[in-house]
Design an enzyme around this catalytic site. Structure first.
Site, PDB file in Angstrom:
ATOM      1  N   ASP A 188      43.161  39.914  32.482  1.00  0.00           N
ATOM      2  CA  ASP A 188      43.301  40.303  34.000  1.00  0.00           C
ATOM      3  C   ASP A 188      44.573  40.285  34.611  1.00  0.00           C
ATOM      4  OD1 ASP A 188      40.802  39.663  36.710  1.00  0.00           O
ATOM      5  OD2 ASP A 188      42.521  40.927  36.597  1.00  0.00           O
TER       6      ASP A 188
HETATM    7  C1  GLC Z   1      42.334  42.163  39.684  1.00  0.00           C
HETATM    8  C2  GLC Z   1      40.844  41.814  39.374  1.00  0.00           C
HETATM    9  C3  GLC Z   1      40.325  42.626  38.372  1.00  0.00           C
HETATM   10  C4  GLC Z   1      41.092  44.329  38.300  1.00  0.00           C
HETATM   11  C5  GLC Z   1      42.353  43.884  37.985  1.00  0.00           C
HETATM   12  C6  GLC Z   1      43.235  45.169  38.052  1.00  0.00           C
HETATM   13  O1  GLC Z   1      42.904  40.915  40.024  1.00  0.00           O
HETATM   14  O2  GLC Z   1      40.596  40.683  38.921  1.00  0.00           O
HETATM   15  O3  GLC Z   1      38.934  42.787  38.470  1.00  0.00           O
HETATM   16  O4  GLC Z   1      40.077  45.027  37.394  1.00  0.00           O
HETATM   17  O5  GLC Z   1      43.122  42.928  38.782  1.00  0.00           O
HETATM   18  O6  GLC Z   1      43.337  45.812  39.299  1.00  0.00           O
END
Ligand code: GLC
Length: 738
Positions: free
Chosen positions: A275
């Protein structure tokens, strides 16, 4: 330009190589050919994902970025792609990603609303439409579906998932993966899905986002893994690690999860991305010494691509030289990345047609599907005296901060939806009624009641009032946990003010989560709950209010009386002292009551035991009667299929669709088992007075669980089975497994 010709030659060579006398091994062969040409720096570049657009062209030209996110402008995407394909040494195309969570341009209901449809087909259709629109803008990878089981509505991200039940989570997750990826990733309208957040993120203590979780292996396997395993088996191309730690181990550094489970046990061969900076955050967790250490831990645990920590690109070459990360691990990661890019056809077609999106965005059939999904996602929670549908009213008051809020209506994670295309309930209701419009409040947190007198006066002039309340989009989603789940601002006061006029009051709630709306229910005759319904939420709500459509939605999460009850879910264990309904509540406790003189069961003195509304609950404009379930046998072997039949009758005077639900309880297990588990559902549409025999076929194998020996088995013994319109209704029938 000479680079481009050279890359065409490389591509041709790869293709010719594929046509050699050796056995055609397709993508794997191309991956190995390319991998064999890459320097370590180029390999690490593929493992690096950065957020940005055209300004990343220089990095792409150096082959130091493998994927970008948060750029959806086709011209910018092509600029970065040209730098990668025509200027970098090997011309490896960039993988363009985006959070396409519930629609790209045409915004569908937020995922928890889609789950409320209990209709995998409409959810798959929505994902397919999202893929058609997103790929037309150049996006080839979405960070969806979010599969996190959520049992605590204080957690803002309940908005993005399928709620509290593993079975429903599986059905919705598989539907989305199929919709996004289509039949072939190579199709220009296909984009890679990303099953997230692996794993247990929704169990954050206190419902506070990113917080610690304490989940046993057995609970992971029985509750949190199923949707990930099912979507992995359905071909999900990628997976995202979660921010949380489980029992002290951050998922991004959890080798047991990312290698033992994903690769060794499930045999999944997709690509793992972190993430956003979840690798870097292992320092804050206290799991890593520094950024270099995070890169070492993440890669050795099984991560392939690093989203925005910059740790991989900065330190991996050093780590390899120091022997802390083997080039074998790097090759494993890069293989998964290159394979995905080949599967997506990026080498053959790296560029996006900059005129394509105008032809598909907001297509009429997309809007129609979004409206249908919004119709099916709305849940009728109350309808006293059949106030709804308002099919006789001529003049209605429309009030409330969500009645004409085109941006808020789209909900969280709707980056690319354009509010100009949203049709609000006010606009749609004006097509059906003579509308008196008095907002009453400017936004959901507004406490300014200066216009309440106007609202009340308007209500007295109307045949009925429609009060549309809820949450601004920003109040749910990531990092938006709430400790109090009552309607924000003076919304409850607004409802009470309207009720004073003595006219029928219909409340519509547009929110990103289950709110505690018990007191609001007391001040209205009817309530429709519409989890942020998206672009076409207005026409859907207007059709339901007018009676052109009949509500069929069911709750994908338990609704609480009070946030203090969280976490609360229907498929709970029974405890040794389950509530039995004889409990003494707060105001009935005698003065100077003796100790332990009260219920001595599992309940709250103030709110009692039960929820406000149970999982699976939802009313209709008609009524349904369930006959008792009839089983084809009384005893079953492990390889049998249980055939359950029952009569379902529409006992009202309108056609309606009922989501018939099948629940099972394993009465005694080598470990305690939930009091109920959803094992099937069907949407059944019946004409007034119509009776139909409905049948479920339930393989006994689906009663398997991870037992005391951590084996996935069906244990012999007695079971109960229900068919009902929600998780709290119905009379059980018994059967045994031998
Ligand atoms: C965020 C989220 C994730 C998302 C990623 C990219 O913090 O936790 O669900 O896909 O960043 O935006």
């Amino acid at each position: 330009m000479k680079r481009f010709v050279k890359n065409i030659l490389i591509g041709a060579a790869l293709l010719l190589a594929g046509c050699s006398s050796e056995p055609q091994t397709g993508t794997d062969r191309k991956v190995e050919e390319l991998l064999g040409q890459m320097t370590l720096r180029e390999k690490v570049g593929q493992m690096n994902q950065l957020s940005g657009g055209a300004w990343l062209a220089e990095t792409a030209a150096k082959g130091e970025v493998g994927s970008i996110l948060n750029c959806v402008d086709p011209a910018e995407i092509n600029a970065v792609q040209r730098a990668a394909v025509e200027e970098s040494r090997l011309g490896i195309p960039i993988l363009v990603s985006r959070d396409v969570i519930h629609g790209f341009r045409t915004i569908f209901p937020i995922p928890i609303g889609q789950a409320a449809t209990f209709d995998p087909a409409i959810v798959e259709k929505g994902a397919r439409i999202a893929a058609v629109e997103a790929t037309a803008s150049g996006v080839k990878w979405t960070f969806s579906p979010m599969l996190d089981i959520a049992r605590d509505p204080r957690w803002g991200r309940v908005a993005e998932g399928a709620g509290e039940d593993p079975y429903l989570d599986v059905q919705m997750g598989v539907a989305m993966v199929k919709g996004y990826q289509g039949d072939d990733l190579n199709d220009p309208t296909s984009m890679a899905a990303c099953i997230k957040h692996f794993v247990g993120y929704g169990a954050a203590e206190g419902g506070r986002d990113y917080n610690s979780t304490m989940i046993s292996e057995r609970s992971l396997r029985n509750t949190y893994f199923p949707a990930f395993k099912a979507t992995a088996e359905a071909g999900a191309a990628t997976l995202m690690t979660s921010f949380n730690e489980i029992d002290g181990i951050p998922s991004t550094g959890n080798r047991w999860l990312l290698k033992n489970i994903l690769r060794d046990e499930w045999g999944w061969d997709g690509m793992v991305v972190t993430d956003w900076n979840s690798a870097g955050e292992m320092i804050a967790h206290g799991f890593s010494r520094d950024l270099k250490h995070t890169a070492e831990q993440a890669i050795n645990a099984g991560v392939d691509m690093d989203m925005m920590s910059y740790g991989f690109i900065q330190y991996v070459e050093e780590l390899v030289k120091e022997g802390k990360v083997s080039e074998k691990e790097i090759d494993r990661a890069v293989r998964n990345i290159l394979k995905l890019k080949f599967d997506l056809g990026l080498f053959e077609n790296p560029y996006v047609d900059e005129t394509a999106s105008a032809k598909v965005d907001y297509a009429p059939e997309h809007l129609e599907a979004a409206k249908q999904c919004a119709l099916e996602s709305a849940i009728l929670l109350k309808n006293s005296n059949d106030v709804l549908p308002l099919d006789k009213a001529k003049t209605i008051l429309v009030t409330g901060p969500l009645a004409d809020a085109p941006y808020e209506q789209m909900g969280t994670w709707a980056f690319d939806g354009q509010q100009e295309h949203t049709v609000t309930p006010l606009e749609a209701l004006r097509e059906e009624y003579n509308v008196i419009w008095e907002p009453g409040l400017a936004y959901s947190r507004d406490r300014n009641t200066k216009d309440f007198a106007k609202v009340r006066s308007a209500a007295s002039r109307a045949d009925a009032a429609v009060v549309i309340v809820g949450e601004e989009a920003i109040l749910s989603g990531e990092a938006h946990s709430l400790s109090n789940l009552d309607l924000q601002g003076a919304q409850s006061e607004l409802i009470a003010e309207v009720a004073k006029a003595g006219k029928p009051v219909v409340v519509v709630v547009m929110a990103g989560r289950p709110l505690t709306i018990e007191r609001d229910l007391e001040n209205c005759d009817a309530m429709l709950y519409s989890f942020h319904p998206g672009t076409m939420g207005g026409p859907a709500i207007a059709d339901l209010i007018k009676g052109k459509a009949v509500p069929s939605g069911k709750l994908p999460m338990t609704f609480l009386r009070d946030a203090g009850q969280a976490p609360f879910y229907y498929n709970h264990n029974n405890s040794g002292r389950p509530c039995n309904g004889t409990e003494t509540l707060l105001n009935d406790i005698p003065i100077a009551a003796g100790q332990t003189s009260l219920g001595c069961t599992s309940y709250y003195l103030d709110t009692g035991y039960g929820p406000l509304f149970p999982f699976g609950y939802g009313l209709s404009y008609t009524t349904f009667k369930y006959g008792n379930p009839v089983l084809d046998k009384a005893e079953y072997g492990r390889s049998d299929v249980i055939t359950v039949s029952f009569e379902l009758k529409n006992t009202g005077d309108r056609e309606g669709t009922e989501v018939a639900q099948l629940y099972v309880q394993d009465l005694v297990g080598s470990v305690v088992r939930p009091v109920k588990e959803l094992k099937g559902f069907q949407r059944v549409t019946l004409a007034p007075g119509e009776t139909r025999t409905v049948t479920f076929d339930l393989p006994v194998a689906e009663l398997a669980f991870w037992n005391i020996d951590m084996e996935h088995v069906v244990e012999p013994g007695d079971f109960k089975l229900w068919v009902a319109g929600d998780s709290a209704s119905g009379e059980p029938v018994g059967f045994a497994v031998l």
